[in-house]
Structures are given as C-alpha cells and as structure tokens.
Design a protein around this motif. Structure first.
Motif, PDB file in Angstrom:
ATOM      1  N   ASN A  99     -20.831  73.727  13.460  1.00  0.00           N
ATOM      2  CA  ASN A  99     -19.976  73.729  12.698  1.00  0.00           C
ATOM      3  C   ASN A  99     -19.785  72.329  11.817  1.00  0.00           C
ATOM      4  O   ASN A  99     -18.666  72.232  11.637  1.00  0.00           O
ATOM      5  CB  ASN A  99     -19.630  75.169  12.339  1.00  0.00           C
ATOM      6  CG  ASN A  99     -19.742  75.680  12.650  1.00  0.00           C
ATOM      7  OD1 ASN A  99     -20.940  76.694  12.324  1.00  0.00           O
ATOM      8  ND2 ASN A  99     -19.122  76.837  13.085  1.00  0.00           N
ATOM      9  N   LEU A 105     -10.590  79.765   8.344  1.00  0.00           N
ATOM     10  CA  LEU A 105     -12.051  79.285   7.343  1.00  0.00           C
ATOM     11  C   LEU A 105     -11.096  79.332   5.678  1.00  0.00           C
ATOM     12  O   LEU A 105     -11.492  78.520   5.025  1.00  0.00           O
ATOM     13  CB  LEU A 105     -13.366  80.068   7.438  1.00  0.00           C
ATOM     14  CG  LEU A 105     -13.685  80.709   8.287  1.00  0.00           C
ATOM     15  CD1 LEU A 105     -14.898  80.827   7.939  1.00  0.00           C
ATOM     16  CD2 LEU A 105     -14.322  79.374   8.570  1.00  0.00           C
ATOM     17  N   ASN A 120     -16.987  71.703   8.395  1.00  0.00           N
ATOM     18  CA  ASN A 120     -15.988  73.190   8.751  1.00  0.00           C
ATOM     19  C   ASN A 120     -14.979  71.136   8.989  1.00  0.00           C
ATOM     20  O   ASN A 120     -13.800  71.564   8.537  1.00  0.00           O
ATOM     21  CB  ASN A 120     -15.519  73.430   9.648  1.00  0.00           C
ATOM     22  CG  ASN A 120     -16.391  74.834   8.935  1.00  0.00           C
ATOM     23  OD1 ASN A 120     -17.270  74.199   7.897  1.00  0.00           O
ATOM     24  ND2 ASN A 120     -15.825  76.148   9.382  1.00  0.00           N
ATOM     25  N   VAL A 139      -9.200  75.706   5.557  1.00  0.00           N
ATOM     26  CA  VAL A 139      -9.970  74.808   5.434  1.00  0.00           C
ATOM     27  C   VAL A 139     -10.492  74.999   4.107  1.00  0.00           C
ATOM     28  O   VAL A 139     -10.462  73.670   3.787  1.00  0.00           O
ATOM     29  CB  VAL A 139     -11.889  74.675   6.471  1.00  0.00           C
ATOM     30  CG1 VAL A 139     -12.525  73.513   6.458  1.00  0.00           C
ATOM     31  CG2 VAL A 139     -10.910  74.680   7.602  1.00  0.00           C
TER      32      VAL A 139
END
Length: 541
Positions: A506, A444, A509, A447
């Motif tokens: 998700n 995360l 993303n 990203v």
C-alpha cells in the motif's frame, strides 16, 4: 540547468552547506532540490537541539528570529523496569552526553524552514517538490549532477495528460544531503566503495507524536528520557523521549534499534503501549494527538561512517552517518559537516577546479569538533548492542564521564541490522494490546495525522528485486516482518480465495521512513523517491 553547486535535500546539512557557500562567495551559484511539498514537509526529529553549529553559521540567529523558543529547564531520566514500575536515575550517574543544559527543544522542520529563508536571502535557489531520482555522470566517471524524476507517469509507465519530464541539473560539485539511508547516497557508497574497510551502518526507527495536553500537566522545557520497558520484554534495545515544548504541547516518541532479532516485534505497537506507562501517561492523559510521523535514524557512528568525498561531490549529514547517538542528536553535527563541505568546495571553485575528489574534506572534517565529538562517544552504540541498555549505559558512563572517551580501544559491531533476525519459529510471539483510542491508536488513524499523500496512479516507489521472496522466503521463515516493522501499514500479507497468500504493498501510506529498505532480511526492498511532493506533510515536527 547549470550551477556551480547542486545540493540534494533541504535538511539541516544541505541548507547549512548552501548558506555557508554563499557566505564565502556570493558569486557561487547554488541550487537545492527538495522532494517534499515544501521545505520541512519531510523533516522529523525529536528534537533537542544543540546550537554549536548554528552559532558559527549565524551568530545573530536570535536577532534573525530563529525558531528556538524553549530552552531546556530540566532532565528526567528513567529506567522503566516494567509496565508499572520505573527507577529514576540520579543525574550523577547519567552519561554526560544526556545532560541538556543550554540546549533547546525545537521543531526541526521549522528550523529548516527558517534556514531556507536565510539561504534564499543569500541568493540560493530552492526547488521544493522535485525529487532527485538519478545521478548523472561525466565521461570520466565523476558525478555531473542529478536528474529529477518525471511527473505524470501512470502505474503502468504511460505518460498521463499531466506528464512533465524531469530536469537535469549539472554542477561542478554535487552535495548529497538526503538524510538517513538516502536513495542516491546508497548508490554512491556502492559505486565508489566508500564504505570499504568500514563496519556496516546501523539504524533505529523513531516514531513520534505531537500532543496538546492539559495546562496543569505541562512543564515547558522539561526533557524526559527512558530506557528499558517495553522494548526489554522482547529483547530489543532503544529508548524513548517526551519533551515539553511551548503552547501546552509535548512531543513523545520511541526509538527502536533495528538490530532486534525477534521478527514478531512491531516498533509501532511497542510505542503505543509505552504511552500507557504511568511515567508517560501522567502527562498525556486528557490530551489530544496533533500529528504523527516516523523516520529511520542512523546510529553506527565513526566505525560505520563512509568516505564522504568522491569525484564530483560529497556526502554530508545523516547521508554520511554523522548523527551522535550517544547524545541522541544529529542536527548540530549534520550542519557542521555541511559547513565544512562548503568551505572545501569554495576553495576548489576558487582554484578553478571541478568534478575532482575533494580529498581535503577528510582532513578538514577530522580537525573539526564534530569528528572529535563522535570519536569521544564512538563506543556508546556498540556497547548498547553488546550488553543492552543497562550495562551498555554503565559502560558509557565509565567511558565518557570518567575517561572522556579516551579508552584505548574501539568496540566493534560487525553484523548488519537485517542479518540479526532469527526464524519466527525460534522466537516468542508477542501479543500487543488493542489501542484504547485515548493514549494508543492504530496505524491507519496515525498515518492520517501525518498528512501523507501520493499521486495514486504512479509507479510503485517500493520496489521488489524478486516478487516471490516475501511469500516464499520471508513469510515462511520470518512470518514476513514487513507487516510489523513498517510503522504505516504499507505491507500486508493477504489470503487469496484459493487459500494461497499474496504480498500487498500500500504505497500510498508510505511516510518515507526507509525502515523497509534497511530491515528486510533478504534486502529485497528498495525505496526510491516517488513523484515529487509525495509523502508526509509534517507541521511542527
């Protein structure tokens, strides 16, 4: 809107096509549509750049200010034999395709931005932020053009206040240069059976970071390639790169072949632990990450290259599989494929032809240095898959360095990448180390550095043919590998309160790498273009 030629994708192939068309005939109307928020926003590559095609397209590129600032000054190639060990390969024993004298380390995104400036100066119209979402056909079945996607549609399919309908762009010829695993190119290959008699295409997933490092650790122009660890531990193939560019920066990345068989493999985590190897860590320690990204690359070579023409248009660049995996380079061959396409289209338009199958493209392409280069190095990829990095590279040395690619056979690689996965129960689990926040990081936070953004309330662009397959089939048999092959944390298996499992996507993303479309063992995931401007916004990548 009517044009002589519509080009889908403002990458090196599409922009080279556009520039060459206007050079040949300034009266030809040319339009380029690009789904990224700007030209270069979705472009990701290593990139060591060979100038062959650029020299032909713009012989005065230096005077025009092309962003080629760092010439290669040295090549270091290592076989990593363990987490702490490495063997440096003498240049004498390296396949000559890996020698980079005369090449440049560049940001391909910045090169595309510069090519777009040249195209616009030649009179090409470029529309960034518009995703080509549909192929339009004439009554006779030939390609008529494309339609861009509607904007301002909610996840439920309703028109929001911001709704704007897509545009139809009609053309005498349409060129599809979407890059690796292009959404529309995939449809065209199926519709016109362009891959009939060909081997399946093969792919890798390339994950890349841009770092600023301490000046004393920087050697501008140095190119470092490695093979072996960490991928060798999981029986996977691939290799890595670390390139020293200007301004005390390096680009570092790992390419994992998507032919791997262990569903527990996580290319992202393989990349994170690779950076801890002393050969690489000595450059990165004390530095800071600037950007992150991921993109699938096409690597099947000539054996997998589809027919590139069809009624009303052409496939060029990575959409047609023109990358030279033996060199780990595809920009020069992509550009050349587009330039040849422009010449064939210009000839057809001069003869008042439109919407026919430009079959002369095949002969023109085969007569080019691009085809001859790919033919010479056609056995590199299959050799890597067949015998692994070490023996495959030894074969490549004999084939390319000694026989110059003229051995009288062509190796075969007939199994699609997605079909290589073995059941999870038959493969060892892989425990990856936790990131230390200095050299290795989580998905995360990575990203976040890609500047990825999508309009949240829009239809999901990662479409499941059967919503039950991820849990009922893929989780049961393969421990749902989408959780690991995606480098952006898009796919998760969630525990429900009643003890059952659900598959969560998700989509916000997504960095548009296309790995899910390629590696899903059930071929159940289809990547389609989200609303225009969505996705990563890569600076200098």
């Amino acid at each position: 809107m009517e044009y002589d030629v519509v080009i889908v994708g403002a990458g090196p192939a599409g922009l080279s096509t556009a520039c060459r068309l206007r050079q040949l005939n300034p009266e030809v109307s040319v339009c380029v549509v690009e789904k990224g928020s700007e030209v270069g926003a979705h472009i990701l590559s290593g990139a060591v750049f060979e100038t062959t095609a650029l020299n032909e397209l713009f012989p005065d590129w230096k005077e025009k200010g092309a962003p080629l600032h760092t010439e290669v000054t040295g090549d270091d190639i290592y076989m990593l034999t363990g987490a702490e060990k490495a063997l440096k390969i003498p240049g004498l024993f390296v396949p000559k395709t890996m020698h980079n004298h005369g090449n440049y380390i560049i940001s391909l995104g910045n090169l595309c931005r510069w090519l777009a400036e040249q195209a616009e100066a030649l009179g090409v119209e470029i529309f960034p932020g518009f995703a080509a979402s549909e192929i339009l056909f004439n009554d006779d079945g030939s390609v008529k053009g494309i339609a861009t996607g509607d904007m301002g549609v909610s996840a439920g399919g309703e028109q929001k206040d911001s709704y704007m309908p897509g545009m139809e762009l009609h053309a005498k010829y349409t060129v599809f240069s979407e890059g690796c695993r292009g959404q529309l190119g995939k449809q065209l290959i199926a519709k016109f059976k362009l891959d009939e008699g060909k081997e399946p295409q093969h792919y890798g997933i390339g994950i890349k970071e841009l770092w600023t490092i301490p000046p004393e650790q920087h050697q501008q122009g140095l190119v470092v390639h490695t093979a072996g660890w960490p991928l060798s531990e999981s029986g996977s193939a691939g290799g890595s790169f670390l390139y020293h560019i200007e301004d005390n920066q390096v680009v570092v990345g790992l390419i994992t072949d998507l032919s791997y068989s262990n569903p527990h493999v996580s290319p992202f985590d393989e990349f994170q632990r690779y950076k801890h190897h002393p050969v690489i860590a000595k450059y990165l320690t004390g530095g800071a990450r600037v950007s992150y990204g991921a993109r699938a690359i096409v690597k099947g070579g000539l054996q997998s290259q589809p027919k590139m023409s069809f009624p009303g248009g052409l496939l060029v660049g990575d959409n047609a599989g023109t990358l030279n995996f033996a060199k780990i380079k595809g920009t020069h061959t992509a550009m050349k494929s587009g330039m040849i396409g422009a010449e064939v289209i210009a000839e057809a338009l001069a003869g008042n032809r439109q919407s026919d199958d430009l079959t002369s493209y095949a002969a023109a392409y085969k007569a080019s240095w691009a085809w001859k280069e790919l033919h010479t190095q056609r056995n590199f990829g299959p050799a890597q898959h067949k015998w692994g990095n070490l023996l495959g590279s030894a074969y490549a040395f004999i084939d390319i360095n000694i026989f110059n690619g003229k051995l009288p056979w062509t190796l075969s690689d007939p199994t699609p990448d997605y079909a290589q996965l073995k059941p999870a129960a038959d493969c060892p689990k892989i425990v990856y180390p936790k990131p230390d926040g200095k050299l290795s990081f989580d998905k995360l936070s990575s990203v976040f550095l890609s500047n990825t953004n999508h309009e949240e309330d829009q239809p999901c662009h990662l479409q499941l043919k059967d919503k039950d397959i991820p849990i009922q089939v893929n989780l049961a048999k393969f421990d749902e590998p989408a959780q690991r092959y995606c480098p952006a944390g898009v796919y998760e298996v969630i525990d429900n309160p009643d003890g059952s499992k659900r598959f969560q996507i998700n989509a916000q993303n997504c960095v548009h790498c296309k790995t899910c479309d390629i590696k899903d063992p059930a071929q159940n995931i289809t990547w389609v273009a989200p609303e225009g401007t969505g996705g990563p916004n890569y600076p200098n990548m």
